[in-house]
Design a protein around this motif. Structure first.
Motif, PDB file in Angstrom:
ATOM      1  N   GLY A   1       0.781  -1.231   0.000  1.00  0.00           N
ATOM      2  CA  GLY A   1       0.000   0.000   0.000  1.00  0.00           C
ATOM      3  C   GLY A   1       0.808   1.273   0.000  1.00  0.00           C
ATOM      4  O   GLY A   1       0.244   2.367   0.025  1.00  0.00           O
ATOM      5  N   THR A   2       2.121   1.184  -0.022  1.00  0.00           N
ATOM      6  CA  THR A   2       2.957   2.382  -0.011  1.00  0.00           C
ATOM      7  C   THR A   2       3.387   2.736  -1.429  1.00  0.00           C
ATOM      8  O   THR A   2       3.538   1.855  -2.281  1.00  0.00           O
ATOM      9  CB  THR A   2       4.210   2.181   0.854  1.00  0.00           C
ATOM     10  N   LEU A   3       3.595   4.004  -1.679  1.00  0.00           N
ATOM     11  CA  LEU A   3       4.077   4.432  -2.984  1.00  0.00           C
ATOM     12  C   LEU A   3       5.582   4.209  -3.068  1.00  0.00           C
ATOM     13  O   LEU A   3       6.327   4.590  -2.171  1.00  0.00           O
ATOM     14  CB  LEU A   3       3.747   5.904  -3.225  1.00  0.00           C
ATOM     15  N   THR A   4       6.010   3.612  -4.125  1.00  0.00           N
ATOM     16  CA  THR A   4       7.433   3.328  -4.268  1.00  0.00           C
ATOM     17  C   THR A   4       8.218   4.553  -4.716  1.00  0.00           C
ATOM     18  O   THR A   4       9.405   4.649  -4.458  1.00  0.00           O
ATOM     19  CB  THR A   4       7.636   2.203  -5.286  1.00  0.00           C
ATOM     20  N   VAL A   5       7.549   5.483  -5.390  1.00  0.00           N
ATOM     21  CA  VAL A   5       8.213   6.660  -5.923  1.00  0.00           C
ATOM     22  C   VAL A   5       7.368   7.895  -5.598  1.00  0.00           C
ATOM     23  O   VAL A   5       6.166   7.893  -5.842  1.00  0.00           O
ATOM     24  CB  VAL A   5       8.407   6.551  -7.450  1.00  0.00           C
ATOM     25  N   PRO A   6       7.952   8.944  -5.034  1.00  0.00           N
ATOM     26  CA  PRO A   6       7.186  10.153  -4.743  1.00  0.00           C
ATOM     27  C   PRO A   6       6.548  10.737  -6.005  1.00  0.00           C
ATOM     28  O   PRO A   6       7.038  10.527  -7.128  1.00  0.00           O
ATOM     29  CB  PRO A   6       8.236  11.116  -4.167  1.00  0.00           C
ATOM     30  N   LEU A   7       5.483  11.484  -5.834  1.00  0.00           N
ATOM     31  CA  LEU A   7       4.725  12.043  -6.950  1.00  0.00           C
ATOM     32  C   LEU A   7       5.614  12.786  -7.936  1.00  0.00           C
ATOM     33  O   LEU A   7       5.527  12.587  -9.147  1.00  0.00           O
ATOM     34  CB  LEU A   7       3.638  12.983  -6.411  1.00  0.00           C
ATOM     35  N   ALA A   8       6.473  13.666  -7.425  1.00  0.00           N
ATOM     36  CA  ALA A   8       7.282  14.514  -8.297  1.00  0.00           C
ATOM     37  C   ALA A   8       8.374  13.755  -9.031  1.00  0.00           C
ATOM     38  O   ALA A   8       9.009  14.308  -9.923  1.00  0.00           O
ATOM     39  CB  ALA A   8       7.913  15.655  -7.484  1.00  0.00           C
TER      40      ALA A   8
END
Length: 471
Positions: free
Chosen positions: A317-324
């Motif tokens: 459930g965690t994002l592997t890469v930040p949005l930017a």
């Protein structure tokens, strides 16, 4: 034979010098080129207007280089309503529902023509005068998309330069065991005999193996060389730190066949998406910059698509890469590494990009917030990325090395330049065109007004004031 004149009156220009940026200018165009640039006279009656001259009221707005779609899919915009409902928003799902909808294109040719026409019309109204438009060729659609693309290229000639890409979205190799390319490749090759195509392209990442992907690149480069075309790849569309970026393979093959800046003229090899490059170290960027000094490979980021599709949650459930980090930061990459990156729209209202608009200036505005770009030099680079850089990326710009390194970053017209502009009427300084692009615009192509876009405004307060004044 009379000469065609256009005088664009009382506009601001995107000068880096604040005092020059505050000055109002008159820009005179003659036979498709900038003929004269002079400070605007405060008294209209003192301005000499040549005979047979069209006058454009600048409204003290900002005159910018016209905009460019360096990467736009002519056949796949506005098809979301034709697709199955999106349940996951994933890339595999987008491929599946799009392929299903695309299979119906041959039976819905009037719809295909209408959607593509809407894309071009709204783009021109926003200020686009150049676009690289992808039309797919495969066993599902055969030449249907290509034929409509070539028809529209002809119909819009003189209003917008449309560079048609004969594009293989599907794999050239039908299976993991295949030693030779299949019917998709044969169709693509036969399509290149049609006049009016400027680019041949593919998506190597859809091939059944990495070895096949490398062969895909080799086939496309060979076709581009044989037919004297640009080459274009959807490449490195991932955020896998363990995946070797295929840009190195593309560069290796370019060097192998002698496709260099010295030999290629304006012909370019372009890669779109390239999200994996956003994970490059400084050493990798330095290596790439050195390669690009000799080899004419260009990069196009597609922010609306990339930030939507890349970096999906992992199993925990965690994002592997930040949005930017899901798309390339054009301003930072130029500032820190000296590599120019174009930005383009790619898609609107389909499974790959449900959101967004066809206006390239909205990408510059998006970049300000997404990358926390807070300085004017960086804003200028974002503006350049959707105009002059985009044109250079697809081989339709000036390519003047001194100009690209100038203080004004190539955003201020010079005498002799092509007279291709977008006039943003509501902006009173160039910064506003990046930070909050206005709606009211005039598009000038080859010194001639080709589109005007105006908002029809009304409020109850305005009506009440009118009634009170009348009473």
């Amino acid at each position: 034979m009379s000469k065609e004149h256009t005088l664009i009156r009382r506009v601001h220009l995107a000068h880096a010098d604040a005092n020059l940026a505050k000055q109002l200018w008159d820009v005179q165009c003659l036979n498709g080129r900038v003929h004269n640039i002079a400070p605007a006279d405060t008294e209209t009656k003192h301005v000499e207007v040549p005979d047979h001259c069209s006058v454009v009221a600048g409204d003290e707005g900002v005159l910018l280089p016209s905009l460019c779609h360096a990467h736009i899919h002519l056949d796949k915009c506005f098809i979301l309503e034709q697709c199955d409902p999106l349940l996951t928003g994933s890339l595999p799902e987008a491929l599946r529902v799009t392929n299903k909808a695309k299979a119906g294109f041959p039976e819905r040719q009037p719809d295909l023509y209408a959607r593509a026409t809407r894309l071009i019309r709204e783009s021109v109204e926003a200020g686009v005068t150049v676009m690289r438009a992808y039309v797919e060729i495969d066993t599902a659609v055969h030449m249907v998309c290509l034929d409509i693309g070539l028809k529209l290229k002809s119909e819009w000639k003189g209003v917008c330069d449309i560079q048609i890409v004969a594009f293989a979205q599907e794999a050239l190799y039908p299976s993991l065991e295949a030693q030779s390319p299949g019917e998709n490749f044969n169709l693509l090759k036969s399509a290149l005999t049609k006049p009016g195509i400027g680019v041949v392209g593919s998506a190597p990442w859809v091939e059944p193996s990495r070895e096949h992907a490398h062969k895909n690149i080799a086939h496309i480069l060979a076709l581009a060389q044989a037919y004297n075309l640009h080459a274009d790849f959807h490449l490195d569309y991932n955020l896998d730190a363990n995946a070797e970026p295929m840009v190195w393979e593309a560069l290796r093959q370019m060097r192998l066949i002698g496709w260099t800046r010295a030999s290629a003229g304006k012909r370019r090899v372009t890669i779109g998406h390239a999200t994996r490059l956003g994970m490059f170290s400084s050493d990798e960027w330095a290596r790439l910059r050195k390669e690009l000094e000799e080899l004419p490979l260009e990069i196009v980021a597609l922010p609306q698509s990339d930030i939507y599709m890349m970096g999906r949650p992992s199993t925990d459930g965690t994002l592997t890469v930040p949005l930017a980090r899901r798309t390339l930061d054009a301003a930072r990459i130029w500032r820190d590494h000296g590599v120019r990156v174009a930005m383009s729209v790619n898609n609107v209202e389909n499974a790959f990009t449900p959101q967004g608009y066809l206006d390239p200036l909205t990408l510059a505005s998006l970049g300000v917030g997404l990358f926390q770009v807070g300085t004017e030099p960086e804003w200028r680079e974002l503006l350049r990325s959707v105009s002059t850089t985009s044109k250079e990326t697809i081989g339709m710009g000036g390519g003047d090395a001194d100009l690209t390194k100038s203080k004004d970053n190539g955003l201020v017209p010079r005498v002799g330049d092509p007279a291709d502009f977008v006039l943003v009427h509501e902006a009173k300084r160039w910064q506003s065109a990046v930070l909050s692009p206005g709606f009211d615009r005039t598009t000038v192509f080859s010194g001639r007004v080709v589109a005007r876009r105006r908002a029809s405004r009304w409020t109850a307060v305005d009506e009440a004031e009118t009634v009170a004044h009348r009473d």
